[in-house]
Scaffold this active site. Structure first.
Site, PDB file in Angstrom:
ATOM      1  NE  ARG A  51      -6.038  -0.174   2.223  1.00 32.92           N
ATOM      2  CZ  ARG A  51      -4.834  -0.838   2.824  1.00 32.92           C
ATOM      3  NH1 ARG A  51      -4.673  -1.996   2.752  1.00 32.92           N
ATOM      4  NH2 ARG A  51      -4.164  -0.057   3.430  1.00 32.92           N
ATOM      5  CB  CYS A  64      -4.068  -5.749   4.388  1.00 35.73           C
ATOM      6  SG  CYS A  64      -2.619  -6.271   5.236  1.00 35.73           S
ATOM      7  CB  ILE A  82      -5.754   6.505  -3.545  1.00 36.05           C
ATOM      8  CG1 ILE A  82      -5.442   6.131  -5.097  1.00 36.05           C
ATOM      9  CG2 ILE A  82      -5.013   5.493  -2.712  1.00 36.05           C
ATOM     10  CD1 ILE A  82      -4.180   5.891  -5.518  1.00 36.05           C
ATOM     11  NE  ARG A 140       2.341  -6.998   3.506  1.00 35.04           N
ATOM     12  CZ  ARG A 140       0.963  -6.346   3.525  1.00 35.04           C
ATOM     13  NH1 ARG A 140       0.127  -7.144   3.522  1.00 35.04           N
ATOM     14  NH2 ARG A 140       0.944  -5.005   3.583  1.00 35.04           N
ATOM     15  NE  ARG A 182      -3.951   1.544  -0.017  1.00 32.78           N
ATOM     16  CZ  ARG A 182      -4.960   1.579  -0.963  1.00 32.78           C
ATOM     17  NH1 ARG A 182      -4.928   0.638  -1.888  1.00 32.78           N
ATOM     18  NH2 ARG A 182      -5.535   2.472  -1.336  1.00 32.78           N
TER      19      ARG A 182
HETATM   20  C1  EPZ Z   1      -2.686   3.138   7.027  1.00 32.84           C
HETATM   21  O1  EPZ Z   1      -3.312   2.595   5.633  1.00 32.84           O
HETATM   22  C2  EPZ Z   1      -1.917   2.098   7.433  1.00 32.84           C
HETATM   23  N1  EPZ Z   1      -1.076   1.784   6.314  1.00 32.84           N
HETATM   24  C3  EPZ Z   1      -2.824   0.807   7.606  1.00 32.84           C
HETATM   25  O2  EPZ Z   1      -2.058   0.061   8.319  1.00 32.84           O
HETATM   26  C4  EPZ Z   1      -3.914   1.204   8.724  1.00 32.84           C
HETATM   27  O3  EPZ Z   1      -5.009   0.564   8.905  1.00 32.84           O
HETATM   28  C5  EPZ Z   1      -4.649   2.629   8.130  1.00 32.84           C
HETATM   29  O4  EPZ Z   1      -3.768   3.790   7.560  1.00 32.84           O
HETATM   30  C6  EPZ Z   1      -5.704   3.410   9.394  1.00 32.84           C
HETATM   31  O5  EPZ Z   1      -4.855   3.400  10.534  1.00 32.84           O
HETATM   32  C7  EPZ Z   1       0.018   2.081   6.333  1.00 32.84           C
HETATM   33  O6  EPZ Z   1       0.610   3.128   7.165  1.00 32.84           O
HETATM   34  C8  EPZ Z   1       1.072   1.791   5.112  1.00 32.84           C
HETATM   35  P1  EPZ Z   1      -6.220   5.642   5.394  1.00 32.84           P
HETATM   36  P2  EPZ Z   1      -3.807   3.775   4.831  1.00 32.84           P
HETATM   37  O7  EPZ Z   1      -5.776   6.260   4.166  1.00 32.84           O
HETATM   38  O8  EPZ Z   1      -2.928   5.031   4.716  1.00 32.84           O
HETATM   39  C9  EPZ Z   1     -10.335   5.779   3.444  1.00 32.84           C
HETATM   40  C10 EPZ Z   1      -1.443  -2.357   8.949  1.00 32.84           C
HETATM   41  O9  EPZ Z   1      -1.770  -3.284   9.210  1.00 32.84           O
HETATM   42  N2  EPZ Z   1      -9.590   6.648   2.344  1.00 32.84           N
HETATM   43  O10 EPZ Z   1      -6.028   6.129   6.949  1.00 32.84           O
HETATM   44  O11 EPZ Z   1      -4.254   3.243   3.571  1.00 32.84           O
HETATM   45  C11 EPZ Z   1     -10.103   4.209   3.431  1.00 32.84           C
HETATM   46  O12 EPZ Z   1     -10.874   3.639   2.521  1.00 32.84           O
HETATM   47  C12 EPZ Z   1      -2.044  -1.576   7.667  1.00 32.84           C
HETATM   48  O13 EPZ Z   1      -0.194  -2.012   9.082  1.00 32.84           O
HETATM   49  C13 EPZ Z   1     -10.581   7.061   1.118  1.00 32.84           C
HETATM   50  O14 EPZ Z   1     -11.717   6.959   1.203  1.00 32.84           O
HETATM   51  O15 EPZ Z   1      -5.346   4.366   5.379  1.00 32.84           O
HETATM   52  C14 EPZ Z   1     -10.305   3.872   4.753  1.00 32.84           C
HETATM   53  O16 EPZ Z   1     -11.639   3.685   4.929  1.00 32.84           O
HETATM   54  C15 EPZ Z   1      -3.234  -1.884   7.203  1.00 32.84           C
HETATM   55  N3  EPZ Z   1      -9.845   7.854   0.380  1.00 32.84           N
HETATM   56  C16 EPZ Z   1     -10.086   5.077   5.558  1.00 32.84           C
HETATM   57  O17 EPZ Z   1     -10.223   6.341   4.639  1.00 32.84           O
HETATM   58  C17 EPZ Z   1      -8.463   7.972   0.244  1.00 32.84           C
HETATM   59  O18 EPZ Z   1      -8.077   8.525  -0.388  1.00 32.84           O
HETATM   60  C18 EPZ Z   1      -8.584   5.242   6.422  1.00 32.84           C
HETATM   61  O19 EPZ Z   1      -7.587   5.026   5.274  1.00 32.84           O
HETATM   62  C19 EPZ Z   1      -7.900   7.591   1.417  1.00 32.84           C
HETATM   63  C20 EPZ Z   1      -8.632   6.745   2.231  1.00 32.84           C
END
Ligand code: EPZ
Length: 419
Positions: free
Chosen positions: A123, A118, A125, A399, A94
């Site tokens: 997910r 995962c 962006i 990982r 990711r």
């Molecule tokens: C980070 O993922 C972590 N990964 C994840 O940890 C963690 O679960 C997550 O943050 C939440 O704390 C890394 O740091 C590499 P988000 P990320 O953007 O950045 C929505 C682990 O187990 N969203 O905070 O991908 C999304 O769908 C991993 O170590 C949008 O809608 O998470 C989700 O519902 C797994 N649009 C929420 O926001 C976007 O453009 C949180 O996602 C981005 C996100």
């Protein structure tokens, strides 16, 4: 034979282990080195496969990586090229989405494979794209690639995120540190990994303020220089061992932790009747009486971390009274429930809520690590179960957890890996 981990349950955990650096802080810091002129030294990097993949990506792009020890390295990305991104590697994790922010900042253009990681349902962006677009970049994607270009360079912008996304906040900071003018990210993620990235970048000459609050301000600078940085301790690794001893009983002391980051996790452990004690850079957990049921709601930091809810699932199954987990971050993070049912757990999942009946006997069986934290949850379930549990797909666990099997073994678990 495919590799697996086998655990014979029933042993209490006792002893002490040192926690490593946070994977989710080290990843953005490593991608940020693309923005830096000269050599940077980074310490306390966890030796896990997501980090190895990241280093392979940076090396393929032309960065020079010198290992100082298993957890420390020097990196110089002066010769990095935007056209050398190995897309087959970027699809494995990711955090490769951080190539977009760092690549825009360094080269004004970058194309990468769709970020993997995962599987928790969708997910998107889109929030990352909204930030880039406000800063003057164009983004395009198809089934295989994502591309971001800013032919006239990036300029500062004020953007309010619809959700405090970790990834969008990180990418916004990466793009903004060398942009022209001031960028303000409102409703930013407050996670310790965002703060650590800001601390690192500021050591390199960036001007990032407000990290750790909902409003992050970045004043662009012309150039960043190298520094020496030690990655913050991994609160999720620490929380996983705390959950393990809560499940098995016993007493475990963790060193090299940042107790301030563990507040929400310790709060739920205490609610379940687990004794915890915090010292400077250390935390101890002990359980001598049966686990009590509780409810858990995951939220962005400083709420209870979504990356800890799977590890609490076996605890709720074993607790008197059970309880529910409300998942407020991801659409679909209960795929592990089916695996736990194979071990005797009674759990009902509806939408973003899983309810555990409690008072269950867990019986060893063959279960899969469906993702990184779910894999850790299966190991915890195995440690607490009667008989032997086989956890397949251990590469998910690799990982994000350094030396997990060795650490559990050192604490008294009967656990082994078969390749
Ligand atoms: C980070 O993922 C972590 N990964 C994840 O940890 C963690 O679960 C997550 O943050 C939440 O704390 C890394 O740091 C590499 P988000 P990320 O953007 O950045 C929505 C682990 O187990 N969203 O905070 O991908 C999304 O769908 C991993 O170590 C949008 O809608 O998470 C989700 O519902 C797994 N649009 C929420 O926001 C976007 O453009 C949180 O996602 C981005 C996100």
């Amino acid at each position: 034979m495919n590799p697996f981990i086998s655990v014979r349950g029933g042993n209490q955990l006792h002893g002490q282990i040192a926690i490593g650096g946070m994977k989710n802080a080290a990843l953005p810091i490593l991608f940020a080195t693309l923005l830096i002129r000269g050599t940077t030294q980074i310490e306390n990097i966890p030796p896990v496969t997501d980090i190895e993949t990241t280093l392979l990506i940076l090396k393929a792009m032309g960065a020079v990586v010198t290992r100082l020890s298993p957890t420390a390295l020097r990196i110089n990305a002066d010769a990095a090229e935007p056209d050398a991104v190995p897309r087959e590697l970027t699809t494995r994790l990711r955090a490769s989405s951080y190539l977009l922010g760092a690549g825009l900042g360094r080269f004004g253009r970058i194309r990468t494979g769709l970020p993997g990681g995962c599987d928790f349902g969708s997910r998107p962006i889109d929030l990352h794209f909204r930030l880039f677009s406000a800063m003057g970049a164009e983004t395009r994607y198809n089934a295989n690639d994502v591309e971001a270009v800013a032919p006239k360079g990036l300029h500062g912008a004020r953007v309010r995120l619809g959700f405090p996304s970790v990834g969008a906040t990180v990418n916004g900071i990466l793009a903004a540190v060398t942009a022209n003018g001031r960028t303000v990210i409102e409703n930013a993620a407050r996670e310790p990994h965002v703060v650590d990235l800001a601390v690192f970048l500021n050591k390199c000459g960036a001007r990032v303020s407000g990290a750790g609050t909902p409003c992050v301000t970045i004043d662009g600078v012309a150039e960043l220089h190298g520094c020496c940085h030690r990655v913050v301790p991994d609160m999720i690794e620490a929380g996983t061992y705390l959950a393990a001893v809560a499940g098995t009983g016993g007493r475990v002391r963790l060193t090299s932790v940042e107790p301030r980051h563990l507040g929400a996790i310790l709060d739920r452990l205490n609610a379940m009747g687990v004794f915890t004690e915090v010292g400077k850079g250390c935390v101890t957990a002990a359980r001598t009486s049966p686990l009590l049921g509780t409810d858990i709601e995951t939220l962005p930091y400083p709420g209870f971390p979504t990356d800890m809810q799977p590890q609490f699932a076996p605890l709720l199954s074993l607790s008197s009274g059970g309880g529910c987990i409300w998942e407020r971050v991801w659409d679909d993070r209960f795929r592990y429930a089916e695996e736990l049912r194979r071990m005797g757990a009674t759990v009902a999942v509806k939408n973003r809520c899983a309810c555990f009946r409690g008072n269950d006997r867990l019986i060893g069986g063959k279960v899969a690590a469906t993702d990184l934290r779910a894999g850790a949850a299966m190991l915890i379930a195995g440690l607490c179960a009667e008989g032997t549990t086989t956890v397949t797909q251990p590469y998910h666990i690799d990982r994000g957890y350094p030396d997990l099997i060795q650490h559990l073994h050192d604490l008294g678990a009967d656990v082994a890996r078969t390749e």
